[in-house]
Scaffold this active site. Structure first.
Site, short mmCIF file in Angstrom:
data_model
loop_
_atom_site.label_atom_id
_atom_site.label_comp_id
_atom_site.label_asym_id
_atom_site.label_seq_id
_atom_site.Cartn_x
_atom_site.Cartn_y
_atom_site.Cartn_z
N LYS A 6 -2.56 -7.98 0.15
CA LYS A 6 -1.35 -8.00 0.98
C LYS A 6 -1.71 -8.33 2.42
CE LYS A 6 1.31 -4.44 -1.50
NZ LYS A 6 2.43 -5.30 -1.91
N ARG A 50 3.92 -2.65 -12.75
CA ARG A 50 4.34 -2.87 -14.14
C ARG A 50 3.17 -2.74 -15.11
NH1 ARG A 50 6.50 -8.68 -12.23
NH2 ARG A 50 6.59 -7.48 -10.31
N1 BES Z 1 4.36 -1.72 -4.43
C1 BES Z 1 4.72 -3.08 -4.34
C2 BES Z 1 6.21 -3.29 -4.07
C3 BES Z 1 6.67 -2.98 -2.69
C4 BES Z 1 6.39 -3.85 -1.66
C5 BES Z 1 7.43 -1.88 -2.44
C6 BES Z 1 6.85 -3.58 -0.38
C7 BES Z 1 7.90 -1.61 -1.17
C8 BES Z 1 7.60 -2.45 -0.13
C9 BES Z 1 4.39 -3.81 -5.64
O1 BES Z 1 3.26 -3.37 -6.28
C10 BES Z 1 4.19 -5.24 -5.29
O2 BES Z 1 3.25 -5.52 -4.58
N2 BES Z 1 5.06 -6.11 -5.78
C11 BES Z 1 4.97 -7.48 -5.49
C12 BES Z 1 5.29 -8.24 -6.74
C13 BES Z 1 5.04 -9.71 -6.63
C14 BES Z 1 3.57 -9.98 -6.49
C15 BES Z 1 5.59 -10.39 -7.83
C16 BES Z 1 5.98 -7.78 -4.39
O3 BES Z 1 7.07 -7.21 -4.40
O4 BES Z 1 5.66 -8.55 -3.49
MN MN Z 2 1.51 -4.37 -5.54
#
Ligand code: BES
Ligand code: MN
Ligand code: ZN
Length: 506
Positions: free
Chosen positions: A282, A356
């Site tokens: 990230k 997931r």
């Molecule tokens: N935990 C995150 C989702 C999230 C991101 C929650 C920001 C709250 C604030 C999750 O594991 C994630 O990183 N999801 C990705 C999925 C994507 C790679 C398809 C996302 O939402 O960017």
């Molecule tokens: Mn994630």
């Protein structure tokens, strides 16, 4: 906070501060209307209340407050007038706002106690749920996190709230307050757990906290370690924790409030104690907030605590798959293919779509409990925040009945969810050339394709998924866990147990 129901005479109550409500006559007019309690004090004081209010310092809009001194004809030292909005439009949401404003004002003034006479115009059938909001909203306003600061936590000046009601409403009010207190305890627990940093709140730490609930709340707790999970072939879950030195845990908490033969409600909460994204790392900004990626899990802890404190006549199994998601030489790489416990192979196209991956194995594991329904709660996608903002949790389900139960519960307690589709056409976005399923479905409809991924593991039961990415915590200066969707979950459980009781009777 201590709550005490008081049924005595409003005028004679020796109160530090008597809180009474007023209504706004209509959105357009400036005029106000007095509630029954305000009217009684008004009469005792030969219209003093009305005269002051009529000067226009308070218009009755929701959450406006005005503190009055030297009101004649009553024993209370002060009277706080709080705006309840337009009477016709009154709702749990508005009432809750008004209580929060009143409590904030009491706390700001360093008062140690107060009495609230704000339930008089409430309909009989709503009495318990409004009373519950007094306890819940008070918690919401007085919660402080102090676990990782030095020195003593500053004491909360306000320690007692009296709830003034007619004698005939004592029982319903008490029931509401008791529930509100159980939910407040659960919210405190959930928020504090969620606010803890990732270096303290690890999967092992969460497992330890779960084990404590055996003694404190009579839950049956078991924890699977990585070896156990290997035996169960949880290849998807284990692939996530491989990139971290912290071992994954699968935490199982069982609450038995009903007979042995009654199938449980399964609650599955994402317990990702820190999500750096893994190799698909990230961006740095606000990454600290990814300590909150275990909020779904924390809400399951809270729901279990509330259910046990309320002795709900239900069986509940809470399952929290817990891991970190970090980049490391052993971490998942884009393109890696893993085999889930269900046997489906998954191509990991983005290691940041890890929630997931841990949830799907937990869902397969849940099957052994023959659950009546399975509800998972997860901070699953940033896309859900884009879709719904921070107001509603995303709700996805393969059952209209279950979806409606959750929607209605959330509505009733001002912890709302909004339903989104999980159609086959979205699931198609998850097609992979190399595995049964890809773990991402492209840029469009990210919250939906994430849910569709989970749905592939829910074919044998009624399932719902709550994406709480936008609702579980607040960012910016009020940064902190909100405790959502604990109120929704607990209301859902209460309603289910009441329905079960009704069914038994007939
Ligand atoms: N935990 C995150 C989702 C999230 C991101 C929650 C920001 C709250 C604030 C999750 O594991 C994630 O990183 N999801 C990705 C999925 C994507 C790679 C398809 C996302 O939402 O960017
Ligand atoms: Mn994630
Ligand atoms: Zn995550």
């Amino acid at each position: 906070m201590n709550f005490k129901i008081k049924t005595g005479n409003l005028f004679k109550l020796k109160s530090e501060c008597m809180v009474v409500g007023i209504y706004k006559k209509s959105e357009r007019e400036k005029d106000v209307e007095l509630t029954a309690s305000a009217a009684r004090i008004n009469e005792a004081s030969s219209e003093q209340i009305y005269q002051i209010v009529a000067r226009g310092d308070i218009d009755g809009s929701i959450g406006s407050t005005l503190l009055l001194y030297d009101i004649r004809g009553i024993s209370a030292k002060r009277v706080m007038v709080v705006g309840l909005g337009v009477q016709k439009e009154t709702s749990v949401q508005f009432f809750r706002k008004a209580v929060m404003a009143a409590v904030r004002s009491l706390v700001d003034r360093n008062l140690a106690s107060a009495d609230m006479a704000i339930l008089d115009d409430v309909l009989d059938e709503d009495r318990a749920s409004y009373a519950r909001q007094i306890a819940e909203a008070t918690h919401q306003t007085t919660y402080r996190y102090w676990e990782t600061k030095s020195g003593d936590k500053p004491a909360m000046p306000l320690i007692q709230i009296g709830v003034v009601v007619d004698r005939k409403h004592r029982d319903a009010t008490q029931k509401g307050i008791d529930r509100g207190l159980a939910i407040a305890n659960a919210l405190t627990y959930t928020k504090t757990l969620a606010n803890l940093p990732g270096n303290i709140c690890t999967p092992t730490y969460l497992a330890g906290r779960a084990r404590e609930l055996t003694k404190s709340h009579g839950l049956k707790v078991s924890v699977l370690d990585e070896k156990d999970m290997e035996k169960l072939k949880m290849g998807s879950l284990l692939s996530v924790s491989r990139g971290s030195v912290e071992p994954a845990k699968l935490i199982i908490m069982e609450y038995r409030g009903a007979g042995k033969n009654k199938n449980p409600v399964a609650l599955i909460g994402k317990g990702l104690t820190f999500d750096a994204g893994g190799i698909s790392i990230k961006p740095a900004s606000a990454m600290d907030e990814m300590k909150y990626d275990m909020c779904g899990g924390a809400s399951v802890f809270g729901a279990m605590i509330a259910a046990s404190e309320m002795n709900l006549p239900l069986n509940i199994v809470g399952i929290v798959p817990s891991s970190e998601n970090l980049p490391d030489g052993a971490a998942n790489k884009p393109g890696d293919i893993v085999t889930s416990m269900l046997g489906k192979t998954i191509e990991i196209l983005n290691t940041d779509a890890e929630g997931r991956l841990i949830l799907c194995d937990a869902m397969t594991y849940a099957k052994r409990y023959k659950p009546e329904v399975v509800v998972d709660i997860a901070t699953l996608t940033g896309a859900c925040i884009i879709a719904l903002g921070h107001h509603a949790s995303g709700l996805f389900s393969n059952s209209d009945e279950l979806a409606n139960e959750l929607l209605v519960a959330g509505e009733a307690v001002d912890d709302r969810a909004w339903r989104m589709p999980v159609w086959e056409s979205y699931t198609k976005q998850l097609k992979s050339n190399f595995a049964d399923l890809a773990n991402i479905g492209g840029r469009s409809a990210g919250a939906v394709t994430a849910a569709c991924f989970l749905q592939e593991f829910a074919k044998e039961f009624s399932w719902a998924h709550l994406d709480v990415a936008g609702t579980a915590w607040s960012s910016g200066s009020p940064k902190g866990a909100t405790g959502r969707p604990v109120p929704l979950l607990v209301e859902f459980l209460i309603r289910r147990s009441e329905a079960a009781r009704e069914a038994e009777k007939s």
